[in-house]
Design a protein around this motif. Structure first.
Motif, short mmCIF file in Angstrom:
data_model
loop_
_atom_site.label_atom_id
_atom_site.label_comp_id
_atom_site.label_asym_id
_atom_site.label_seq_id
_atom_site.Cartn_x
_atom_site.Cartn_y
_atom_site.Cartn_z
N HIS A 351 0.81 -1.21 0.00
CA HIS A 351 0.00 0.00 0.00
C HIS A 351 0.85 1.27 0.00
N TYR A 352 1.98 1.24 0.67
CA TYR A 352 2.76 2.46 0.90
C TYR A 352 3.95 2.54 -0.04
N SER A 353 4.18 3.73 -0.58
CA SER A 353 5.36 4.00 -1.40
C SER A 353 6.14 5.14 -0.74
N PRO A 354 7.41 4.94 -0.45
CA PRO A 354 8.20 6.00 0.22
C PRO A 354 8.31 7.24 -0.66
N ASP A 355 8.25 8.39 -0.02
CA ASP A 355 8.49 9.66 -0.71
C ASP A 355 9.99 9.85 -0.87
N GLU A 409 12.04 1.36 5.46
CA GLU A 409 10.72 1.85 5.78
C GLU A 409 9.70 0.75 5.50
N VAL A 411 6.46 -0.87 4.25
CA VAL A 411 5.52 -0.51 3.19
C VAL A 411 4.24 -1.32 3.26
N GLU A 412 4.23 -2.38 4.05
CA GLU A 412 3.03 -3.21 4.22
C GLU A 412 3.13 -3.90 5.57
N ARG A 448 3.66 5.67 9.61
CA ARG A 448 3.44 5.97 8.20
C ARG A 448 2.31 5.14 7.61
N LEU A 449 1.91 4.07 8.30
CA LEU A 449 0.86 3.18 7.79
C LEU A 449 -0.47 3.39 8.48
N LEU A 452 -4.00 2.98 6.88
CA LEU A 452 -4.62 1.68 6.65
C LEU A 452 -5.52 1.31 7.81
N GLU A 492 -9.56 8.55 5.29
CA GLU A 492 -9.19 8.06 3.96
C GLU A 492 -10.36 7.34 3.31
#
Length: 879
Positions: A351-355, A409, A411-412, A448-449, A452, A492
């Motif tokens: 779900h997450y993509s690092p900036d 980081e 990401v899931e 950061r998650l 969700l 969200e």
């Protein structure tokens, strides 16, 4: 919706009164012989002693095209059994054996040939059947039928054996079906359902041992019966399938990317298994599964606010999936895919993509790893269907490099998925009551998650009742949902494209940024006639409350909807005039939101059939009326839409021939006089010999949309909703090649180059999205818009005072992609397989917006390729 339900009930009462008496089905009976002491030797020949002692089943009756007539060629069968297996011998007579079509294909793909099938309802619930079929070349075609034939799962691959033989009298098939591959209860003298089918390919003729009328609803309930079985003891089945895999990925290295490597190799292994926990209940499990041999998804450019539904292709999740089905839609429209269980959620892209800033690189997994998954499926003696599935996916992280300093980081998060489904049959399968529960639980520790949901639950109850030989039905499905999480996650969900609670004109919903949970409900009701005579119809409704949310484990495109629909159809299956068969359908629909506003309405008429020369066609025309699109401004007020006309068509040549041609298309003409869409495709299939099939399917589409969303920008006085006129051209070709050296050894190729370019002009700002006149809903930018070539952006000076009010990126695009798979598959012993795979991917993109076949193909195939080489080996054995 009330008037639709009232009319539905009245119509069904009249129909039921006119057809008050059930039609008696005369069941044919085959009495099986026990083989003692020696079972038949599988060679396709009827030279074993037991076959001479076995009863002969014959007198098949044609069902298509000439219902009730004698078939063109006779068929006979014999069945015997012992404590471990059923044995079936089928003789398909043919006065012209040199004309028997015996195409060699991969398993389950051999229907374009002469074939025979045995279907066994070992539950004897008149709803479920196990199919064992084979074509004249020896290609297996197995499946599970459920819901009385409404669902057929072709992915089921039991371990069984068969041999075929062609001689001067026709051809024959000799089968050994292990009892371990069937599911049945312990009974002293059980009665099973039985159907034997023959497909005579060159006449496209179906004949069956137990007559099955074309106007019948259902399928399994029409089976004959298998008698004479005695003393069968269901074995405790333990089947294990360990696998090993070796993979090498080669790609062009990026000298600036520290994670870029020309060669990336891995060796892995895992285990799949089946355990018979009861006589008719099976546990399937997988540990560290790998699906590297699965065909890639088709390419696309998605400019909408909604995700695309992709079909499941992973064997563990598609085998036996019918028991978990809880679809909430009807027909084949936009909402027909909506369901409480969408297995593609498990193992999805993180779900997450690092900036990332400039000169910062990341290495992230493409998909979430499934640590383990297990499912229990089956049916009890009392008629309760059971489906339980649980899967655990791993916590995934991305490795980030910033000028040599590395960090990770998440990401899931670690996630557990659960699905439970129960369904109970009553009255010989005429009535069923069931329910489903799903749960997703995430272990979220990384802030950061927090977007969700930590937990997501859904469930529902369903009722299906049929009467008058299942010609009439009523179906009711209800569903509920509840999500929990940090207020960021619930916000969200509230502002997602499924509902857009932040819309300023949505008075019936409320956006609450402090909420830590959200609940909703949905469901459907339908009544109709689906059998008995030429006419069929269904009337019903579907609803989704604004807070309904199931996308953690299900698939939902739109909440906040209440839709009614009507479908009526006339079918003619007996040859008449130039037609072997034809069908005409009429549809109508209407949808509102929970605020009572009409969103859409329309109607459709379509039909088609097969000519006497075996060509076939289908065509239709739609009319959509003005409505509201609540997602058009991506969170802004609803946009009033204009109506339009659609038409579609397709035609195919005689598919018995070595060369098959097909073509079709789709056209849309909007009432605004500007917007239109056109799609055209062609298809060529060439079978130069029985073991080879080559196909090519080019397609081209043109999309001119006068109101395509571009962006939402903040400015003095409120948000600016920027739209434009989009001209998009798309071209692609799907190539397939199949070479089957034997039924167990095949080579398959799939390849698709895909090109799409979009050019945006006539930029405009939405001014009054609900205006009655189309021209009053927006105004085009004139002198206030300028293009900044250096930054590839557009700047807007609304009052032309020399100061920029806002800017947005140039939305033009040009996307090219090539995906291909070359797979060698060898089933070197029953259930054990060796795969050799080469997959290649290329992609290229730019913002030119210009479409040129030659330049785009040159650009695509000059792009660096990613090549994946994979060897996979699995070995089946039972304990």
């Amino acid at each position: 919706m009330r008037i639709w339900l009232f009319l539905s009930i009245i119509l069904l009462l009249i129909s039921s009164y006119l057809c008050a008496q059930d039609t008696t089905i005369t069941k044919r009976i085959y009495r099986v012989t026990r083989t003692n002491p020696h079972p038949p030797k599988l060679d396709g020949l009827m030279n074993d002693v037991v076959w001479g002692k076995s009863a002969v089943g014959g007198n098949f009756i044609q069902t298509d095209p000439h219902e009730g007539k004698a078939p063109s060629e006779p068929t006979e069968f014999r069945i015997c059994y012992d404590n471990s297996a059923l044995y079936v011998f089928i003789r398909a007579y043919d006065r012209n054996p040199d004309k028997i079509v015996r195409r060699v294909t991969r398993r389950d793909e051999g229907r374009d040939a002469d074939f025979v099938a045995v279907l066994i309802d070992s539950y004897h619930d008149q709803r479920t059947a196990f199919q064992f079929a084979v074509n004249a070349a020896g290609v297996k075609i197995d499946a599970i039928w459920s819901e009385d034939g409404d669902n057929r799962d072709n992915t089921w691959d039991p371990v069984w054996e068969v041999k075929t033989k062609i001689d001067e009298s026709g051809w024959s098939a000799e089968m050994r079906i292990p009892l371990s591959q069937l599911r049945f209860s312990r009974q002293e003298e059980p009665v099973w359902g039985l159907q034997v089918v023959r497909y005579f390919y060159r006449e496209k003729e179906w004949s069956m041992w137990q007559f099955y009328p074309q106007d019948a609803s259902g399928f399994v309930k029409w089976f004959g019966e298998l008698h004479g079985l005695q003393g069968l003891k269901p074995a405790r089945r333990i089947e294990l399938l360990p696998y090993g895999i070796s993979q090498l990925t080669r790609m062009a290295a990026d000298p600036d990317d520290p994670f870029s490597d020309r060669n990336d190799g891995k060796v892995n292994g895992g285990l799949d298994g089946k355990i018979g926990v009861a006589s008719n209940i099976t546990l399937d499990f997988t540990v560290n599964p790998d699906f590297g041999q699965v065909e890639a998804d088709p390419s696309e450019v998605n400019l909408s606010a909604f995700e695309t539904f992709f079909e499941e292709k992973r064997p563990f999740f598609i085998e036996g999936r019918n028991i978990f089905n809880y679809g909430l839609g009807w027909g084949d429209g936009d909402n027909s895919r909506e369901t409480l269980f969408y297995s593609r959620r498990m193992g999805r892209r993180p779900h997450y993509s690092p900036d990332l800033d400039d000169d910062v690189y990341a290495q992230a997994p493409d998909n979430t790893s499934i640590i383990t998954a297990a499912k229990i499926t089956g049916k009890t003696n009392s008629g309760i269907s059971i489906g339980i599935l649980n899967a655990v996916t791993a916590e995934e992280s991305a490795q980030i490099d910033s000028f040599g300093v590395r960090r990770r980081e998440t990401v899931e998060p670690l996630t557990n998925y659960f699905v439970g489904r129960l369904q109970k049959d009553y009255d010989g399968g005429n009535t069923s009551i069931g329910g489903i529960v799903t749960a997703v639980n995430r272990d979220i520790s990384d802030p950061r998650l927090k977007f969700l949901n930590t937990a997501a639950y859904s469930g529902g109850l369903d009722l299906n009742h049929q009467w008058h030989n299942k010609d009439y039905f009523i179906s009711v499905k209800t569903a509920f949902s509840r999500i929990e999480g940090d207020p960021e996650a619930i916000l969200e969900a509230q502002t997602s494209s499924q509902r857009y609670f932040q819309r300023p004109d949505a008075d019936h919903v409320h956006l609450d940024s402090s909420r830590a949970e959200m609940m909703g409900h949905g469901g459907s009701i339908a009544l109709g006639k689906v059998g008995g005579g030429h006419w069929r119809y269904v009337l019903g409704g579907v609803w989704r409350s604004p807070g309904f949310e199931i996308n953690d484990l299900g698939f939902l495109k739109n909440a906040d909807q209440n839709m009614n629909f009507l479908w009526a159809s006339y079918r003619e299956w007996q040859p008449k005039g130039p037609f072997r068969s034809f069908q005409i359908n009429v549809n109508a629909w209407n949808g509102i939101n929970f605020g009572g506003e009409r969103l859409f309405s329309g109607g459709n008429i379509n039909g088609g059939g097969r000519f006497n020369n075996y060509w076939r066609f289908w065509t239709g025309i739609n009319r959509s009326f003005p409505g509201l699109r609540t997602s058009a401004l991506r969170g802004g007020p609803a946009l009033r839409t204009t109506g339009g006309w659609n038409n579609f068509y397709n035609v195919f040549s005689d598919d018995r021939k070595p060369v098959i041609l097909g073509t079709g298309g789709f056209n849309h003409f909007n009432d605004d006089g500007v917007t239109r869409r056109h799609n055209l495709w062609a298809e060529l299939t060439w079978r130069p010999q029985d073991a080879v099939s080559l196909s090519m399917r080019p397609f081209y589409s043109f999309n001119k949309d006068n109101l395509q969303y571009v962006t939402t920008e903040e400015a003095d006085g409120g948000d600016r909703y920027v739209f434009a006129r989009l001209q998009q051209k798309t071209f692609g070709v799907v190539f397939r090649a199949n070479v089957s050296i034997t039924p167990d050894l095949s080579i398959q190729f799939y390849g698709q180059p895909f090109l799409s370019a979009g050019n945006y002009t006539h930029f405009k700002q939405i001014t009054d999205s609900r205006a009655d006149r189309y021209e009053d809903r927006f105004r085009e930018y004139r002198g206030e818009l300028s293009y900044d070539a250096e930054n590839n952006e557009y700047a807007v000076d609304e009052n032309r005072d020399g100061e920029e009010d806002y800017r947005f990126e140039n939305p033009n695009f040009n996307f090219q992609e090539f995906r291909s798979n070359l797979i060698l598959r060898w089933e070197f012993r029953p259930g054990s397989t060796f795969f050799l795979v080469w997959a290649q991917n290329r992609s290229q993109s730019s913002d030119s917006g210009l479409f040129s076949l030659r330049n785009d193909f040159d650009s695509l195939f000059s792009a660096d390729a990613e090549n994946i080489f994979l060897v996979k080996f699995n070995y089946w054995f039972s304990l």
